[in-house]
Enzyme design. Structure first.
Site, PDB file in Angstrom:
ATOM      1  N   SER A   1       8.640  -5.486   3.781  1.00 11.12           N
ATOM      2  CA  SER A   1       8.150  -4.982   2.505  1.00 11.12           C
ATOM      3  C   SER A   1       9.037  -5.454   1.351  1.00 11.12           C
ATOM      4  O   SER A   1       9.171  -6.654   1.121  1.00 11.12           O
ATOM      5  CB  SER A   1       8.038  -3.449   2.555  1.00 11.12           C
ATOM      6  OG  SER A   1       7.296  -2.966   1.456  1.00 11.12           O
TER       7      SER A   1
ATOM      8  N   ASP B   1      -2.968  -3.338   6.012  1.00 11.62           N
ATOM      9  CA  ASP B   1      -1.986  -3.317   4.939  1.00 11.62           C
ATOM     10  C   ASP B   1      -2.601  -3.886   3.669  1.00 11.62           C
ATOM     11  O   ASP B   1      -3.161  -4.984   3.686  1.00 11.62           O
ATOM     12  CB  ASP B   1      -0.761  -4.131   5.357  1.00 11.62           C
ATOM     13  CG  ASP B   1       0.355  -4.127   4.329  1.00 11.62           C
ATOM     14  OD1 ASP B   1       0.254  -3.379   3.333  1.00 11.62           O
ATOM     15  OD2 ASP B   1       1.341  -4.862   4.534  1.00 11.62           O
TER      16      ASP B   1
ATOM     17  N   HIS C   1       0.888  -0.894   6.935  1.00 11.05           N
ATOM     18  CA  HIS C   1       2.132  -1.399   6.359  1.00 11.05           C
ATOM     19  C   HIS C   1       3.355  -0.818   7.066  1.00 11.05           C
ATOM     20  O   HIS C   1       3.496   0.395   7.198  1.00 11.05           O
ATOM     21  CB  HIS C   1       2.168  -1.047   4.863  1.00 11.05           C
ATOM     22  CG  HIS C   1       3.301  -1.664   4.122  1.00 11.05           C
ATOM     23  ND1 HIS C   1       3.383  -3.009   3.873  1.00 11.05           N
ATOM     24  CD2 HIS C   1       4.410  -1.113   3.581  1.00 11.05           C
ATOM     25  CE1 HIS C   1       4.486  -3.267   3.191  1.00 11.05           C
ATOM     26  NE2 HIS C   1       5.133  -2.131   3.007  1.00 11.05           N
TER      27      HIS C   1
END
Length: 333
Positions: A173, A271, A303
């Site tokens: 991320s 995601d 995610h």
């Protein structure tokens, strides 16, 4: 005769919520910041109490840059050097740390499977330290690791066990965003780290842009949240097409500058960021960069699922793929 007393009631005005990102962070009008997840701290552990040993160190006391180091079992480190993975955690640049249970357990699993030495970096968080603070801290951490390139740095674990011919950067991320930006810096001809970066692993990278692409068109609620997030963490460059968050933008530097030889992009079917990750893979493939890029999509998952659900089969499969990436023979120049 009745007497009367004039009284004044004093009430303290309670701070109000100035900004909130649900389940992530809340900022009040008095400047107080409340982080809403992953605020726990777990201690490091040493062999034989843990299969993977870990310890905490300070990289830069002035800016409070720290790291948790991970070392696989003694039999794995006997008489040979191991790849080194410099890891940057996710959390929208404003939450999480290497010292909470989720990231401690994830790095333990990754180090055990991949048989690598890992440096999990604690960088400064927004909004108290908006971007580019995290990038500055990541570069400082990379320089600190590079200072061990001749096996005479300040940390014995790296001097004794790390193979500086096999240096990797990895993150999920926001951490994957950091990886990209730092590897771009490392590829600049004026930068002289003293070591080469062999590979970069970008897991569910946080890239964005002003124009919706792919499934983002249908994810209006999630898109609104991500649209608000970037100006919150990067008020100095709030546009969502700037080079830090949108490396595929027209005026972004060429990805051919990327300063490593291998890249592994991991995306997840559910995601909202997946199409940006795929676009990054495609843009890098056609950029003129001379390295090798590969991509893997995990079906049915969202995610950063692998950080929080280590026991699921999909997480184990993804960690196995990362382990193979870190241990694959280097491609030729």
């Amino acid at each position: 005769m009745e007497s009367s007393t004039n009284s004044t009631t004093i009430t303290d005005e309670q701070p109000q919520i100035a900004q909130e990102f649900p389940h992530i962070i809340r900022v009040f009008t008095d400047g107080r910041v409340e982080r809403l997840r992953e605020t726990d701290i777990v201690p490091p552990s040493l062999y034989p109490h843990s299969v993977v040993s870990s310890k905490d160190i300070t990289l830069d006391s002035q800016n409070n840059i720290a790291a948790r180091l991970f070392l696989p079992p003694p039999q794995s480190t006997h008489n040979h050097k191991l790849p080194i993975v410099i890891y940057f955690h996710g959390g929208a640049f404003c939450v999480n740390s290497p010292f909470n249970a989720a990231y401690h357990n994830y790095l333990t699993a990754l180090v055990s499977k991949a048989n690598v030495v890992a440096v999990s970096v604690q960088y400064r968080l927004a909004p108290e330290h908006p971007l580019p603070a995290a990038y500055d801290d990541a570069w400082t951490a990379l320089q600190w690791v590079a200072s061990h390139g001749k096996n005479n740095g300040p940390e014995p674990w790296l001097n004794e066990h790390a193979d500086f011919e096999r240096v990797f950067l990895a993150g999920d991320s926001a951490g994957a965003n950091i990886v990209h930006n730092i590897v771009m810096m490392a590829g600049h001809p004026d930068m002289n780290l003293g070591i080469d970066i062999l590979g970069a692993c970008l897991s569910h990278p946080y890239f964005w842009g002003s124009t919706p692409i792919g499934s983002e068109v249908l994810e209006l609620g999630k898109r609104e949240l991500v649209d608000r997030l970037w100006p919150f963490i990067c008020p100095s460059m709030p546009e969502s097409d700037n080079l830090w968050v949108n490396p595929m933008a027209e005026d972004a530097p060429s990805l051919a500058w990327l300063g490593c030889r291998r890249v592994f992009v991991c995306i997840a079917e559910k995601d909202v960021l997946k199409d940006r990750g795929r676009l990054y893979y495609e843009a890098l493939s056609r950029s003129g960069w001379t390295g090798v890029v590969e991509i893997e999509e995990t079906e049915g998952k969202g995610h950063a699922f692998h950080i929080h659900d280590l026991e699921c089969d999909k997480a184990k499969e993804l960690i196995t793929s990362m382990a193979e990436f870190f241990n694959r023979d280097a491609p030729p120049f």
